[in-house]
Design a protein around this motif. Structure first.
Motif, PDB file in Angstrom:
ATOM      1  N   PRO A  18       0.836  -1.209   0.000  1.00  0.00           N
ATOM      2  CA  PRO A  18       0.000   0.000   0.000  1.00  0.00           C
ATOM      3  C   PRO A  18       0.867   1.254   0.000  1.00  0.00           C
ATOM      4  CG  PRO A  18      -0.710  -1.556   1.702  1.00  0.00           C
ATOM      5  CD  PRO A  18       0.614  -2.052   1.189  1.00  0.00           C
ATOM      6  N   ALA A  19       0.477   2.251  -0.813  1.00  0.00           N
ATOM      7  CA  ALA A  19       1.198   3.529  -0.881  1.00  0.00           C
ATOM      8  C   ALA A  19       2.679   3.314  -1.189  1.00  0.00           C
ATOM      9  CB  ALA A  19       1.033   4.315   0.407  1.00  0.00           C
ATOM     10  N   SER A  20       2.953   2.486  -2.212  1.00  0.00           N
ATOM     11  CA  SER A  20       4.315   2.187  -2.644  1.00  0.00           C
ATOM     12  C   SER A  20       5.123   1.579  -1.492  1.00  0.00           C
ATOM     13  CB  SER A  20       4.985   3.443  -3.209  1.00  0.00           C
ATOM     14  OG  SER A  20       6.181   3.121  -3.876  1.00  0.00           O
ATOM     15  N   LEU A  21       6.251   2.202  -1.115  1.00  0.00           N
ATOM     16  CA  LEU A  21       7.104   1.642  -0.054  1.00  0.00           C
ATOM     17  C   LEU A  21       7.069   2.498   1.208  1.00  0.00           C
ATOM     18  CD1 LEU A  21      10.234   0.698  -2.214  1.00  0.00           C
ATOM     19  CD2 LEU A  21       8.365  -0.804  -1.509  1.00  0.00           C
ATOM     20  N   SER A  22       5.953   3.187   1.442  1.00  0.00           N
ATOM     21  CA  SER A  22       5.872   4.119   2.571  1.00  0.00           C
ATOM     22  C   SER A  22       6.036   3.425   3.922  1.00  0.00           C
ATOM     23  CB  SER A  22       4.546   4.872   2.541  1.00  0.00           C
ATOM     24  OG  SER A  22       3.451   3.971   2.586  1.00  0.00           O
ATOM     25  N   GLN A  23       5.667   2.147   4.022  1.00  0.00           N
ATOM     26  CA  GLN A  23       5.811   1.445   5.298  1.00  0.00           C
ATOM     27  C   GLN A  23       7.270   1.145   5.626  1.00  0.00           C
ATOM     28  OE1 GLN A  23       3.541  -2.070   3.664  1.00  0.00           O
ATOM     29  NE2 GLN A  23       5.008  -3.223   4.885  1.00  0.00           N
ATOM     30  N   PHE A  24       8.168   1.321   4.639  1.00  0.00           N
ATOM     31  CA  PHE A  24       9.592   1.053   4.862  1.00  0.00           C
ATOM     32  C   PHE A  24      10.411   2.343   4.936  1.00  0.00           C
ATOM     33  CE2 PHE A  24       7.942  -2.566   2.332  1.00  0.00           C
ATOM     34  CZ  PHE A  24       8.115  -3.579   3.279  1.00  0.00           C
ATOM     35  N   GLY A  58      11.629   4.079   7.247  1.00  0.00           N
ATOM     36  CA  GLY A  58      12.774   4.066   8.154  1.00  0.00           C
ATOM     37  C   GLY A  58      13.519   2.753   8.162  1.00  0.00           C
ATOM     38  N   ASP A  59      13.267   1.899   7.172  1.00  0.00           N
ATOM     39  CA  ASP A  59      13.883   0.569   7.099  1.00  0.00           C
ATOM     40  C   ASP A  59      15.155   0.654   6.252  1.00  0.00           C
ATOM     41  OD1 ASP A  59      14.634  -2.033   6.647  1.00  0.00           O
ATOM     42  OD2 ASP A  59      12.634  -2.753   6.154  1.00  0.00           O
ATOM     43  N   PRO A  60      16.329   0.620   6.875  1.00  0.00           N
ATOM     44  CA  PRO A  60      17.568   0.807   6.103  1.00  0.00           C
ATOM     45  C   PRO A  60      17.831  -0.305   5.100  1.00  0.00           C
ATOM     46  CG  PRO A  60      18.066   0.160   8.365  1.00  0.00           C
ATOM     47  CD  PRO A  60      16.599   0.439   8.307  1.00  0.00           C
ATOM     48  N   VAL A  61      17.499  -1.556   5.443  1.00  0.00           N
ATOM     49  CA  VAL A  61      17.780  -2.667   4.534  1.00  0.00           C
ATOM     50  C   VAL A  61      16.955  -2.542   3.259  1.00  0.00           C
ATOM     51  CG1 VAL A  61      17.662  -5.166   4.215  1.00  0.00           C
ATOM     52  CG2 VAL A  61      18.455  -4.225   6.400  1.00  0.00           C
ATOM     53  N   HIS A  90      17.275   9.399  11.218  1.00  0.00           N
ATOM     54  CA  HIS A  90      17.709   8.348  10.291  1.00  0.00           C
ATOM     55  C   HIS A  90      16.651   8.099   9.210  1.00  0.00           C
ATOM     56  CE1 HIS A  90      14.978   5.660  12.509  1.00  0.00           C
ATOM     57  NE2 HIS A  90      15.139   4.794  11.514  1.00  0.00           N
ATOM     58  N   ALA A  91      15.364   8.206   9.565  1.00  0.00           N
ATOM     59  CA  ALA A  91      14.303   8.023   8.581  1.00  0.00           C
ATOM     60  C   ALA A  91      14.273   9.191   7.600  1.00  0.00           C
ATOM     61  CB  ALA A  91      12.952   7.882   9.276  1.00  0.00           C
ATOM     62  N   GLN A  92      14.576  10.399   8.079  1.00  0.00           N
ATOM     63  CA  GLN A  92      14.669  11.552   7.181  1.00  0.00           C
ATOM     64  C   GLN A  92      15.759  11.331   6.134  1.00  0.00           C
ATOM     65  OE1 GLN A  92      15.257  15.219   9.275  1.00  0.00           O
ATOM     66  NE2 GLN A  92      13.231  15.215  10.242  1.00  0.00           N
ATOM     67  N   ALA A  93      16.903  10.865   6.597  1.00  0.00           N
ATOM     68  CA  ALA A  93      18.023  10.629   5.683  1.00  0.00           C
ATOM     69  C   ALA A  93      17.673   9.549   4.652  1.00  0.00           C
ATOM     70  CB  ALA A  93      19.260  10.231   6.469  1.00  0.00           C
ATOM     71  N   ALA A 149      12.851   5.785 -11.475  1.00  0.00           N
ATOM     72  CA  ALA A 149      12.425   4.543 -10.813  1.00  0.00           C
ATOM     73  C   ALA A 149      10.978   4.597 -10.339  1.00  0.00           C
ATOM     74  CB  ALA A 149      13.342   4.208  -9.650  1.00  0.00           C
ATOM     75  N   GLY A 150      10.571   5.599  -9.576  1.00  0.00           N
ATOM     76  CA  GLY A 150       9.162   5.778  -9.259  1.00  0.00           C
ATOM     77  C   GLY A 150       8.682   5.278  -7.919  1.00  0.00           C
ATOM     78  N   PHE A 151       9.544   4.661  -7.097  1.00  0.00           N
ATOM     79  CA  PHE A 151       9.116   4.255  -5.755  1.00  0.00           C
ATOM     80  C   PHE A 151       9.074   5.474  -4.835  1.00  0.00           C
ATOM     81  CE2 PHE A 151      11.059   0.309  -7.375  1.00  0.00           C
ATOM     82  CZ  PHE A 151       9.989  -0.562  -7.195  1.00  0.00           C
ATOM     83  N   THR A 152       8.214   5.412  -3.827  1.00  0.00           N
ATOM     84  CA  THR A 152       8.134   6.499  -2.855  1.00  0.00           C
ATOM     85  C   THR A 152       8.003   5.930  -1.443  1.00  0.00           C
ATOM     86  OG1 THR A 152       5.720   6.642  -3.027  1.00  0.00           O
ATOM     87  CG2 THR A 152       7.003   8.053  -4.484  1.00  0.00           C
ATOM     88  N   THR A 153       8.522   6.667  -0.474  1.00  0.00           N
ATOM     89  CA  THR A 153       8.339   6.302   0.930  1.00  0.00           C
ATOM     90  C   THR A 153       7.644   7.408   1.706  1.00  0.00           C
ATOM     91  OG1 THR A 153      10.575   7.121   1.421  1.00  0.00           O
ATOM     92  CG2 THR A 153      10.338   4.754   0.999  1.00  0.00           C
ATOM     93  N   ILE A 154       7.405   8.556   1.067  1.00  0.00           N
ATOM     94  CA  ILE A 154       6.643   9.645   1.673  1.00  0.00           C
ATOM     95  C   ILE A 154       5.633  10.149   0.641  1.00  0.00           C
ATOM     96  CG2 ILE A 154       8.453  10.389   3.282  1.00  0.00           C
ATOM     97  CD1 ILE A 154       9.179  12.607   1.317  1.00  0.00           C
ATOM     98  N   ASP A 155       4.695  10.939   1.089  1.00  0.00           N
ATOM     99  CA  ASP A 155       3.669  11.481   0.201  1.00  0.00           C
ATOM    100  C   ASP A 155       4.239  12.667  -0.563  1.00  0.00           C
ATOM    101  OD1 ASP A 155       1.429  12.335  -1.090  1.00  0.00           O
ATOM    102  OD2 ASP A 155       0.223  12.700   0.707  1.00  0.00           O
ATOM    103  N   ILE A 156       4.553  12.462  -1.843  1.00  0.00           N
ATOM    104  CA  ILE A 156       5.206  13.533  -2.606  1.00  0.00           C
ATOM    105  C   ILE A 156       4.232  14.645  -2.978  1.00  0.00           C
ATOM    106  CG2 ILE A 156       6.971  11.993  -3.529  1.00  0.00           C
ATOM    107  CD1 ILE A 156       5.472  11.954  -6.159  1.00  0.00           C
TER     108      ILE A 156
END
Length: 457
Positions: free
Chosen positions: A194-200, A202-205, A275-278, A291-298
């Motif tokens: 859901p919502a691309s990779l937003s749940q990750f 803060g996930d460094p891996v 760390h999640a900001q970075a 590429a097109g992936f997102t982890t925040i709402d652009i």
């Protein structure tokens, strides 16, 4: 009427030749375009089947999704995770793989496997697809493309499957790892979350594996092959060195600029740990390179950050890669040409190597044609849609550069806008210059005209 006579004569002679020999002569770009169109048609047919969706998928939606997959864009009018069945998702990601690696790669490898010698026509098509000038390197390049791609995807898939198995069953983790490793390496922004990779966020891996895969897929197979064979900075080709330096510079600069502009924005990075900001800033600097992936709402990003992302999308990745845009090499050549003109140098020089005038002209033409596509697309969409200008411009740049980032406009587009975006994605994947070459066959003139002074600037 007289101007149409030569054109009619060409068509008439071509028709007679086809009737006589049974062969159709076409330029390499036209053959490449026909191959991609065949893939899109097949994908449209498969995605429109009842078995492909959890609910009926319209023919237009299937056509849009197939085009987005074959052109490795990632723009969607339906949610692949919710509205496509496992069969539909598999079809989608196979289209991404075929579009990313290119049908020519498989065709050349098949010919080599069967021990067949390539005809001059096939050689010309392969040279066009691989951006090569030496026929002897075609087979080696095609083989390297497949080996490098599958090797990187396998490594990334293994890491993601092991990491995601902590939260999902092994079968689900492996399935999603395969899907996302192919999508990431081929620079297509499709996701099954859901919502691309937003749940990750803060996930460094997850973030580092996905972004590393995006970089490798977008830097260019010729660069990867050169690094793999030379394994020494001193022995690398000048082009390889320039691509490595430029890619690192663009990603790092984009990372710091996005972080600087967004770290106080509470709707994007402001409420996240450092760390999640970075990680989020790094993800969106890299993913903007087609590429097109997102982890925040652009959609909540500041206009300044949106403009930076559009610039990164416009530049894109490397030649002979799964990325599009004007390409990093084009961007660097034009920067070097501007530098040479400003400082009154007769030659355009990069790493103590001169760049030919033809390369500079090609780079300039590519930028102008791409800009023309963006301008035309933006103009038409402002007529078709009632949306903020920056949102429309963002969507057009994303389509032309085959990035796949969206400010949530794509799913709401009217039929004319969807059709226009498919054309822009197709043009962006083939390359604007290739598209122009396909439409108008280049003819060299033996006429030379006297030089004149012309005011510019």
């Amino acid at each position: 009427m007289r101007n149409w006579l030569p054109l009619f004569s060409d068509y008439q002679s071509s028709y007679k030749r086809i009737r006589r020999t049974g062969q159709v002569r076409a330029s390499p770009p036209i053959v490449l375009a026909a191959g991609f169109l065949a893939l899109i048609a097949l994908g449209t047919l498969l995605l429109s089947l009842p078995a492909a969706g959890t609910e009926p998928v319209s023919l237009l939606s299937a056509f849009f999704m197939a085009t987005s997959a074959v052109t490795v864009t990632g723009l969607t009018v339906i949610d692949p995770a919710a509205q496509l069945s496992h069969f539909g998702q598999i079809v989608l990601i196979l289209l991404v793989q075929a579009g990313g690696l290119g049908f020519v790669t498989f065709a050349v490898l098949a010919a080599v496997t069967l021990g067949k010698k390539m005809s001059l026509t096939h050689q010309a098509v392969a040279l066009e697809a691989f951006n090569q000038t030496n026929v002897s390197r075609i087979r080696r390049t095609a083989s390297s493309v497949l080996k490098i791609s599958l090797g990187i995807e396998l490594v990334m898939m293994t890491i993601l499957a092991l990491w995601w198995s902590r939260d999902y069953s092994w079968l689900t983790a492996i399935y999603r790892a395969i899907f996302h490793s192919i999508a990431a390496f081929n620079n297509a922004g499709f996701s099954l979350f859901p919502a691309s990779l937003s749940q990750f966020v803060g996930d460094p891996v997850t973030v580092l594996v996905i972004t590393f895969s995006i970089i490798l897929g977008g830097i260019g197979f010729s660069v990867l092959s050169d690094v793999n064979s030379k394994r020494s900075w001193a022995r690398l080709l000048p082009y390889t060195k320039i691509m490595l330096i430029s890619t690192l510079a663009l990603n790092v600069i984009g990372f710091f600029v996005i972080w600087l502009l967004e770290f106080k924005n509470p709707t994007t990075l402001g409420d996240l740990p450092v760390h999640a900001q970075a990680l989020a800033a790094w993800m969106h600097s890299v993913t903007s390179r087609t590429a097109g992936f997102t982890t925040i709402d652009i959609t909540q990003m500041r206009d300044s950050s949106t403009l930076v992302i559009m610039l990164l999308m416009f530049v894109g990745g490397g030649s002979l890669s799964t990325a599009s845009g004007i390409k990093v090499g084009t961007f660097v050549v034009l920067l070097a040409a501007s530098w040479s003109y400003i400082f009154r140098r007769k030659e355009v020089v990069l790493l103590r190597r001169s760049i030919s005038p033809e390369t500079v002209q090609k780079s300039l033409a590519l930028v102008l044609v791409t800009a023309a596509l963006i301008f035309t697309g933006t103009l038409l969409m402002t007529i078709f849609e009632d949306a903020p200008f920056i949102t429309i411009l963002f969507e057009i740049v994303s389509a032309v550069s085959t990035t796949g980032l969206t400010r949530n406009l794509t799913p709401t587009l009217s039929a004319p806008s969807q059709i226009m975006l498919t054309l822009l994605m197709f043009a962006g994947r083939l390359g604007p210059l290739t598209l122009v070459y396909s439409i108008a066959t280049q003819k060299r003139s033996r006429v030379r005209y006297p030089e004149t002074q012309f005011q510019v600037g």
